[in-house]
Structures are given as structure tokens and as C-alpha cells.
Design a protein around this motif. Structure first.
Motif, PDB file in Angstrom:
ATOM      1  N   ASP A   1     -14.736   7.578  -9.343  1.00 38.31           N
ATOM      2  CA  ASP A   1     -15.073   7.693  -7.545  1.00 38.31           C
ATOM      3  C   ASP A   1     -15.253   6.586  -7.098  1.00 38.31           C
ATOM      4  O   ASP A   1     -15.305   5.565  -7.931  1.00 38.31           O
ATOM      5  CB  ASP A   1     -17.631   8.191  -7.884  1.00 38.31           C
ATOM      6  CG  ASP A   1     -17.206   9.901  -7.899  1.00 38.31           C
ATOM      7  OD1 ASP A   1     -16.080  10.433  -8.097  1.00 38.31           O
ATOM      8  OD2 ASP A   1     -18.431   9.753  -8.015  1.00 38.31           O
ATOM      9  N   GLY A   2     -14.663   6.592  -5.839  1.00 39.51           N
ATOM     10  CA  GLY A   2     -14.334   5.197  -5.150  1.00 39.51           C
ATOM     11  C   GLY A   2     -12.743   5.033  -5.283  1.00 39.51           C
ATOM     12  O   GLY A   2     -12.253   5.589  -6.065  1.00 39.51           O
ATOM     13  N   SER A   3     -12.511   3.470  -4.765  1.00 31.93           N
ATOM     14  CA  SER A   3     -11.204   3.424  -5.249  1.00 31.93           C
ATOM     15  C   SER A   3     -10.978   1.622  -5.110  1.00 31.93           C
ATOM     16  O   SER A   3     -12.524   0.644  -5.379  1.00 31.93           O
ATOM     17  CB  SER A   3     -10.935   3.468  -3.553  1.00 31.93           C
ATOM     18  OG  SER A   3     -10.527   4.941  -3.004  1.00 31.93           O
TER      19      SER A   3
ATOM     20  N   ASP B   1       0.756  -1.081   0.046  1.00 28.26           N
ATOM     21  CA  ASP B   1      -0.159  -0.006   0.282  1.00 28.26           C
ATOM     22  C   ASP B   1       1.071   0.848   0.060  1.00 28.26           C
ATOM     23  O   ASP B   1       1.058   2.941  -1.289  1.00 28.26           O
ATOM     24  CB  ASP B   1      -1.104  -0.305   1.391  1.00 28.26           C
ATOM     25  CG  ASP B   1      -2.045   1.053   1.340  1.00 28.26           C
ATOM     26  OD1 ASP B   1      -2.933   1.143  -0.033  1.00 28.26           O
ATOM     27  OD2 ASP B   1      -1.925   1.911   2.261  1.00 28.26           O
TER      28      ASP B   1
ATOM     29  N   SER C   1      -5.520  -0.254  -0.652  1.00 30.18           N
ATOM     30  CA  SER C   1      -6.215   0.103  -1.884  1.00 30.18           C
ATOM     31  C   SER C   1      -5.810   1.670  -2.242  1.00 30.18           C
ATOM     32  O   SER C   1      -4.855   2.352  -1.990  1.00 30.18           O
ATOM     33  CB  SER C   1      -7.657   0.484  -1.331  1.00 30.18           C
ATOM     34  OG  SER C   1      -7.608   1.569  -0.138  1.00 30.18           O
ATOM     35  N   ILE C   2      -6.051   2.036  -3.602  1.00 31.45           N
ATOM     36  CA  ILE C   2      -5.694   3.065  -4.684  1.00 31.45           C
ATOM     37  C   ILE C   2      -7.066   4.175  -4.892  1.00 31.45           C
ATOM     38  O   ILE C   2      -7.740   3.682  -5.550  1.00 31.45           O
ATOM     39  CB  ILE C   2      -5.008   2.776  -4.989  1.00 31.45           C
ATOM     40  CG1 ILE C   2      -4.023   4.349  -5.914  1.00 31.45           C
ATOM     41  CG2 ILE C   2      -5.305   1.605  -5.982  1.00 31.45           C
ATOM     42  CD1 ILE C   2      -2.663   3.494  -6.911  1.00 31.45           C
ATOM     43  N   SER C   3      -7.321   5.433  -4.903  1.00 28.82           N
ATOM     44  CA  SER C   3      -8.590   5.689  -5.727  1.00 28.82           C
ATOM     45  C   SER C   3      -8.388   5.768  -7.435  1.00 28.82           C
ATOM     46  O   SER C   3      -7.336   5.513  -7.791  1.00 28.82           O
ATOM     47  CB  SER C   3      -7.933   7.335  -5.226  1.00 28.82           C
ATOM     48  OG  SER C   3      -7.522   7.848  -5.514  1.00 28.82           O
ATOM     49  N   TYR C   4      -9.516   5.845  -7.587  1.00 33.60           N
ATOM     50  CA  TYR C   4      -9.289   5.452  -9.071  1.00 33.60           C
ATOM     51  C   TYR C   4      -8.831   7.324 -10.202  1.00 33.60           C
ATOM     52  O   TYR C   4      -7.909   6.668 -10.979  1.00 33.60           O
ATOM     53  CB  TYR C   4     -10.407   5.826  -9.414  1.00 33.60           C
ATOM     54  CG  TYR C   4     -11.448   4.280  -9.374  1.00 33.60           C
ATOM     55  CD1 TYR C   4     -10.777   3.215 -10.056  1.00 33.60           C
ATOM     56  CD2 TYR C   4     -12.563   3.765  -8.919  1.00 33.60           C
ATOM     57  CE1 TYR C   4     -10.964   2.396  -9.722  1.00 33.60           C
ATOM     58  CE2 TYR C   4     -13.155   2.707  -8.716  1.00 33.60           C
ATOM     59  CZ  TYR C   4     -12.334   1.483  -8.656  1.00 33.60           C
ATOM     60  OH  TYR C   4     -12.974   0.311  -8.640  1.00 33.60           O
TER      61      TYR C   4
ATOM     62  N   ASP D   1       1.204   4.129  -2.840  1.00 32.27           N
ATOM     63  CA  ASP D   1       0.643   5.363  -2.644  1.00 32.27           C
ATOM     64  C   ASP D   1       1.907   6.427  -3.121  1.00 32.27           C
ATOM     65  O   ASP D   1       1.839   7.169  -3.565  1.00 32.27           O
ATOM     66  CB  ASP D   1       0.693   5.717  -0.753  1.00 32.27           C
ATOM     67  CG  ASP D   1      -0.700   5.287  -0.553  1.00 32.27           C
ATOM     68  OD1 ASP D   1      -1.261   5.218  -1.430  1.00 32.27           O
ATOM     69  OD2 ASP D   1      -0.752   5.137   1.008  1.00 32.27           O
TER      70      ASP D   1
ATOM     71  N   SER E   1       1.463   6.754  -6.834  1.00 31.71           N
ATOM     72  CA  SER E   1       0.965   7.679  -7.365  1.00 31.71           C
ATOM     73  C   SER E   1       1.239   8.994  -6.865  1.00 31.71           C
ATOM     74  O   SER E   1       1.195  10.439  -7.773  1.00 31.71           O
ATOM     75  CB  SER E   1      -0.350   7.464  -6.013  1.00 31.71           C
ATOM     76  OG  SER E   1      -1.479   8.721  -6.653  1.00 31.71           O
TER      77      SER E   1
ATOM     78  N   ILE F   1     -10.508  -1.279  -4.772  1.00 26.86           N
ATOM     79  CA  ILE F   1     -10.136  -1.754  -3.147  1.00 26.86           C
ATOM     80  C   ILE F   1      -9.407  -3.591  -3.091  1.00 26.86           C
ATOM     81  O   ILE F   1     -10.090  -4.542  -3.903  1.00 26.86           O
ATOM     82  CB  ILE F   1     -11.433  -2.065  -1.874  1.00 26.86           C
ATOM     83  CG1 ILE F   1     -11.454  -0.952  -1.691  1.00 26.86           C
ATOM     84  CG2 ILE F   1     -10.903  -2.576  -0.949  1.00 26.86           C
ATOM     85  CD1 ILE F   1     -12.821  -0.179  -1.084  1.00 26.86           C
TER      86      ILE F   1
ATOM     87  N   ARG G   1      -6.056   8.746  -8.808  1.00 28.91           N
ATOM     88  CA  ARG G   1      -4.813   8.349  -8.461  1.00 28.91           C
ATOM     89  C   ARG G   1      -4.058   7.535  -9.589  1.00 28.91           C
ATOM     90  O   ARG G   1      -3.865   7.622 -10.488  1.00 28.91           O
ATOM     91  CB  ARG G   1      -4.281   7.905  -6.740  1.00 28.91           C
ATOM     92  CG  ARG G   1      -4.456   8.944  -5.999  1.00 28.91           C
ATOM     93  CD  ARG G   1      -4.141  10.093  -6.186  1.00 28.91           C
ATOM     94  NE  ARG G   1      -3.826  10.546  -5.254  1.00 28.91           N
ATOM     95  CZ  ARG G   1      -3.301  11.097  -4.019  1.00 28.91           C
ATOM     96  NH1 ARG G   1      -2.002  10.513  -4.037  1.00 28.91           N
ATOM     97  NH2 ARG G   1      -3.504  11.906  -3.230  1.00 28.91           N
TER      98      ARG G   1
END
Length: 602
Positions: A434-436, A310, A444-447, A314, A317, A438, A449
Motif C-alpha cells: 500500500d502507498g507509495s 517522475d 513518487s511511485i507506488s510500491y 512512470d 513502471s 515518496i 509498481r
């Protein structure tokens, strides 16, 4: 009653319980019969529960409505879940499963197991098998099946697994004269390491193994109550002027049986040595806790690996964001040797361009697709204009260029405030961003990013193609390495400088659109990234795309690692990064990937 209905196996039980929960059961006191009817007042239509036939309309005043309270409705819901687990409708089965995942007990384990055999939906079957394992951990009948269920979840990082295992390993501190053989002892605890002395003695008192400690106030009240002829226990009051003397007087009173027993420090220590302190598991079965510890250790190892993954995601990203923000600066500085303090304002212009496009095109997906080339065109034109009017007149004068671009930066910020105001404006991402994504409960990483990372990869490939496969790229590389030689070969450095500055500004505009999707779009949005952009260029190596990529990855990774150790203080991360850059350039002053050719010596 509800449990009796459930065990009866009668076909209409689910419908009856549903209506009972919804207050749709009425009782006719004269007939002694129950009927179905709506939760209403006035004349209502009754339905015979046994036949399902209508019984006509009757006033609700002649009937008694059965109104279960919230506690009974909860019991009914739990009972209905047993029926719903095997309902023909997969939506109802999924709803029942969600109810059990939120709250379940031992009585629901058997119906859940029975429903697994007849489940036809692979996804629901997998969820049921997982839930069956979790319930078996807590409510299994035999040690063997509980151990098998626990071992099934080795390495599983889901929160529900840890929520099932942790209660088994909770401990309570107890004291006895010796370690008990009939309890699942976790470990022995020693006084002062780490059990405090006073806490240990109070436990002895609570367990009835030692007399209570006499507090100073209690001692003094007892001494006062036993004063006789200016003496206490034969000791003159005038001599009771120290704590030791008062303790001695109280001790003599206790020896005479007039007050509660007095316990000296030596006696306390002896009592503590005669007893054993230990932690005992809430789970009485030692084999179960042994397997739970083994599984939890494997889970903790998996958690560490997933936390690292993770952190890497990050860092990638954040690095992709810094790459987009810095690549234009790297190209501009590599070709022109110009320190552009207004680079952040080109990012800001790109973000505001995206906002303006969305005011015209209300479809968010289409607006972002249009905003990217429009932002590039707007900032490219602004960059060319700035280069023609200011930069080219200050070439080879770094101090004047620095001051001029800094002034332009302030002017552009104020212009943005005058046009758009001081409040943040929205640059809305499409719904599909929207969202990530998971992967599990940790990674998890947001869409958004992910989209920015893809955009950075696309621009990396596009820039590499332009610089390595096109005439413009050849001329840019020539001017970067040796402007004088490039000029003598027929290349116009002035034109290349203009196009390069425009290209760098245009890329900054595209970065502004990307950044605006997750950051507040204000006049200072670019200023938040200008420091990281310069650090990226310096660390990576000026004028190099691969250097900018390496620098962005290093700066992004470093920032995320620092924030991981101190997540509440992002300012500290900025400070430590600057210190790192200062130390780094002492050893590699030209960056990770240095320029080649004569330009490397400039």
C-alpha cells in the motif's frame, strides 16, 4: 490574559491552559476563587489550583463553569504549542510541531528558535530548523535574516517553500502620475499590451484621475431631461438620429455645466498617456523580493528536473507492465509465427487465478506468493491444451490461426463472465504494497509498481538464463532461427512449439496476477493490454527478449510523454501511439532488434 500567563513563566501555566481549553475550570463566586474540576454536572470534585489538593465535592449549581468559545480555544492551542515545543516527551513535541506546520504566526517564531537549542531528537531538530526558516521568511525582523532564510531553500521543491515565497511575490495593479519611489515596483504595465484600454481608464476613474464614462443609457436620459422646445442644447431633435449627433448634443450640455463631463476618445487616450500603470509587490522590501525571485527560479528549475525524473519512473513502471504482458507473445510468435489473439485472455485467466487463490488463502502476502506459480501452471496447461487442440493444426496458415484464436478469445471471455459474473472482483495487494515511495513532493511511485518492475527484472533474467543456458533454450533458439535444420539435428519442433506456447501463456498468467493488483479484474482485463502487447512485439522485434524489452520501454515512454502533454485524454495517447508504430515500421519493419539467421527472412 493568555499572553500574560505565557510571559509569566509560572510552572503550572500549561496545565491551567489545557484544563481551560477542556472546560475544566470552575469559578466560585462567593469565594472569588478558581478551581479545577471535571466537565460534568451534579456533585463534582474540586481541586485547588495553587496547591493541587482536593477541596471536596460540591454541587456544580453553586459554581460557574468557564467555557471558552472556539476562538478562545484556538488561541489557547496556539499558546500551548509554545510550551509543548520544549516538552520532555518527544511525542508531544512532534504534535506541537505538526500544529505549527499547519498554522503559525509571528509570535511563535521566538519560542521555536529557543526550542531548537535544546532539541535532542535529530529528526525533530531538522524539522524545527526547517520550520524556523519558513517562518523567518514571513516574520523575520531584519532584511538580512529574511534573505538568508530564503536563500536556504534554493532548489527545494517542497510545496511549503513555494507557499512561503509566493505571497511575497504577489502583485497588485496600481496607477499614478509617475512611478513611485517608495513602493516595491515589480514592473511597468502598458495600455493595450497587455492592459485593456477600458480597464485602464476605469482604473483612472476609480483613482480620481479621470471623469467617469457616461454610458449610452445615461446619455440618452440626460438628453431627454433637457429637451426644450423640441431642441437639446440648441440642436433640433430631428437631427439627433445618429450616435455622433447625440454625443455632440451631450457634449454641449456638459460645456454648459448641466450634465456630468463628457470625455471623448481622444481625451481618454491623452489621460492614459499622462499616467503610469505598474504592478507593485505585496512585500515592500525590494531586496527580499529579489532573493525570493532568485530562489523561486532555482526551485522551478528543480521542479522541471524532478518532473522529468517522475516521468521516467512512470515510463519504466508502465514499460515493465507491457514487458510482462508482451514477452510471452514475443516468444510464441518468434518460434511458431502464430498471431495469438487470445493472449489477453491468458492474462485474464492469471488475474482470476489470483482471485481464486485469495478466496482460499486469506493472508494476502502468502496468497500472492502462491498465486504466481499457480497462475503460471494454470495458464501453461491452458496454453498447451490450446496448442495441441487448435494451433498445431493451423500452423503456417496465419489467417485461419488469427480467426481461430480470436474466436477462442471471445469464448474465454464469455466463460469468465459465466463463472465470475460481469462485475469486477478484487485481487487485493498485501498491506506492505500500500502507498507509495515518496522521494519529494513531485517524485513518487507506488510500491505495487515497484514490485511489478522487480518482477519484470526477475523474469527477464530467468528467461535469459533459460534461453541461453539450458537445453530447452538452445532448442528454442534453433527452432526460431531455422526449424528445418533444427529438425534434421534431432530436435522435435512439434514438442518445442508446444512447450514454447505453454511458456508464453504461463508468463501471460503471471502478468495477469501482477496487473490484477492495481487494475479491475474483469473478463476484459486482458483485452486492455492486447493492443499494447502487439505494438511492443512489433516495435521491439518479434522473437527477441531484448526486442520486447526495448519495445516495452519505447511504448511505455511514448504513452507517458503523450499523457503528460494531454493528461485528460488517454484515448488520444493510444491513437498517437498507433500512428507512431505505423510510421516506425515503415523505417524498421523488423523492429528495433531483428531476428538473425534464416528466420529473419521469413
Amino acid at each position: 490574559m493568555i499572553d500574560t500567563l505565557f510571559k509569566s513563566g509560572v510552572k503550572g501555566v500549561p496545565d491551567f491552559l489545557t484544563r481551560l481549553r477542556n472546560k475544566e475550570v470552575w469559578y466560585n463566586q462567593k469565594e472569588g476563587l478558581f478551581y479545577f474540576g471535571p466537565d460534568a454536572r451534579g456533585d463534582i470534585d474540586l481541586i485547588n489550583i495553587e496547591t493541587g489538593q482536593g477541596e471536596g465535592r460540591i454541587s456544580s449549581r453553586t459554581l460557574k463553569q468557564i467555557k471558552p468559545n472556539s476562538g478562545v480555544r484556538t488561541v489557547i492551542d496556539a499558546a500551548l504549542v509554545r510550551f509543548q515545543l520544549s516538552d520532555p516527551d518527544p511525542v508531544i513535541r512532534a504534535g506541537a510541531l505538526e500544529t505549527l506546520e499547519r498554522n503559525s504566526d509571528a509570535s511563535q517564531l521566538a519560542p521555536l528558535r529557543a526550542s531548537i537549542q535544546t532539541e535532542t531528537d535529530p529528526n525533530l531538530k531538522s524539522r524545527k530548523e526547517r520550520l524556523e526558516g519558513l517562518l523567518t521568511i514571513s516574520f523575520g525582523q531584519t532584511t538580512e535574516e529574511r534573505i538568508e532564510a530564503i536563500s536556504r531553500f534554493e532548489g527545494d521543491v517542497a510545496i511549503d517553500v513555494r507557499a512561503a515565497l509566493n505571497p511575497l511575490l504577489t502583485t497588485s495593479l496600481e496607477v499614478a502620475k509617475s512611478l513611485p519611489l517608495n513602493k516595491n515596483v515589480a514592473r511597468r504595465v502598458y495600455v493595450n499590451a497587455p492592459l485593456p484600454f477600458d480597464v485602464a481608464y476605469n482604473m483612472l476613474v476609480s483613482a480620481g484621475f479621470a471623469p467617469a464614462i457616461v454610458e449610452r443609457e445615461q446619455r440618452d436620459k440626460a438628453l431627454i431631461a433637457h429637451i426644450k422646445d423640441a431642441h437639446v442644447a440648441g440642436i433640433a431633435l430631428s437631427s439627433l438620429n445618429t450616435e455622433a449627433a447625440r454625443d455632440d448634443a451631450y457634449y454641449k450640455l456638459s460645456q454648459l455645466g448641466k450634465v456630468a463631463p463628457f470625455v471623448t476618445q481622444a481625451q481618454k487616450e491623452k489621460l492614459l498617456q499622462e499616467h503610469v500603470f505598474y504592478e507593485v509587490y505585496a512585500e515592500p522590501d525590494a531586496k527580499v523580493t529579489e532573493q525570493a525571485l532568485k530562489t523561486l527560479n532555482s526551485i522551478n528549475n528543480s521542479v522541471g528536473v524532478n518532473q522529468f525524473i517522475d516521468l521516467v519512473l512512470d515510463a519504466l513502471s508502465l514499460g515493465s507492465i507491457y514487458f510482462l504482458a508482451a514477452i510471452g507473445l514475443a516468444i510464441t510468435f518468434g518460434v511458431m509465427r502464430v498471431i495469438n489473439m487470445a493472449h489477453g485472455e491468458f492474462i485474464m485467466m492469471g488475474a482470476y487465478t489470483g482471485y481464486v487463490v485469495q478466496q482460499v488463502i486469506t493472508n494476502y502476502t502468502l496468497s500472492i506468493i502462491v498465486a504466481l506459480p499457480v497462475a503460471f501452471a494454470v495458464t501453461f496447461a491452458a496454453g498447451v491444451l490450446m496448442e495441441r487442440l487448435v494451433i498445431r493444426h493451423l500452423m503456417h496458415r496465419p489467417l485461419e490461426t488469427l480467426l481461430a484464436t480470436f474466436g477462442i478469445s471471445i469464448a474465454l471471455q464469455q466463460l469468465a463472465k459465466n463463472i465470475f459474473g460481469t462485475q469486477a472482483v478484487p485481487l487485493t495487494a498485501p498491506a506492505w504494497l500500500d502507498g507509495s515511495l515518496i522521494i519529494n513532493d513531485i517524485v513518487s511511485i507506488s510500491y505495487i509498481r515497484i514490485a511489478i518492475f522487480v518482477l519484470a527484472v526477475i523474469f527477464l533474467g530467468l528467461l535469459l538464463y533459460i534461453l541461453n543456458k539450458t537445453r530447452l533454450g538452445l532448442e528454442v533458439r534453433a527452432v526460431t532461427q531455422n526449424p528445418s535444420m533444427a529438425s534434421s539435428m534431432g530436435i522435435n519442433p512439434d514438442k518445442i512449439n508446444m512447450l514454447t506456447f505453454g511458456l508464453g501463456s504461463g508468463i501471460a498468467g503471471i502478468a495477469g496476477v501482477a496487473i490484477g493488483l492495481f487494475a479491475q479484474v474483469t473478463s476484459e482485463v486482458g483485452s486492455n493490454y492486447i493492443v499494447q502487447s502487439f505494438m511492443t512485439v512489433v516495435v521491439g522485434g518479434v522473437g527477441s527478449i531484448w526486442g520486447a524489452l526495448a519495445g516495452a520501454g519505447m511504448i511505455g515512454s511514448l504513452q507517458k510523454v503523450i499523457e503528460w502533454f494531454n493528461p485528460s485524454n488517454t484515448l488520444a495517447a493510444q491513437t498517437y501511439m498507433i500512428i507512431f508504430v505505423i510510421i516506425f515500421i515503415q523505417f524498421r519493419p523488423r523492429g528495433i532488434i531483428a531476428l538473425k539467421g534464416r528466420a529473419a527472412g521469413d
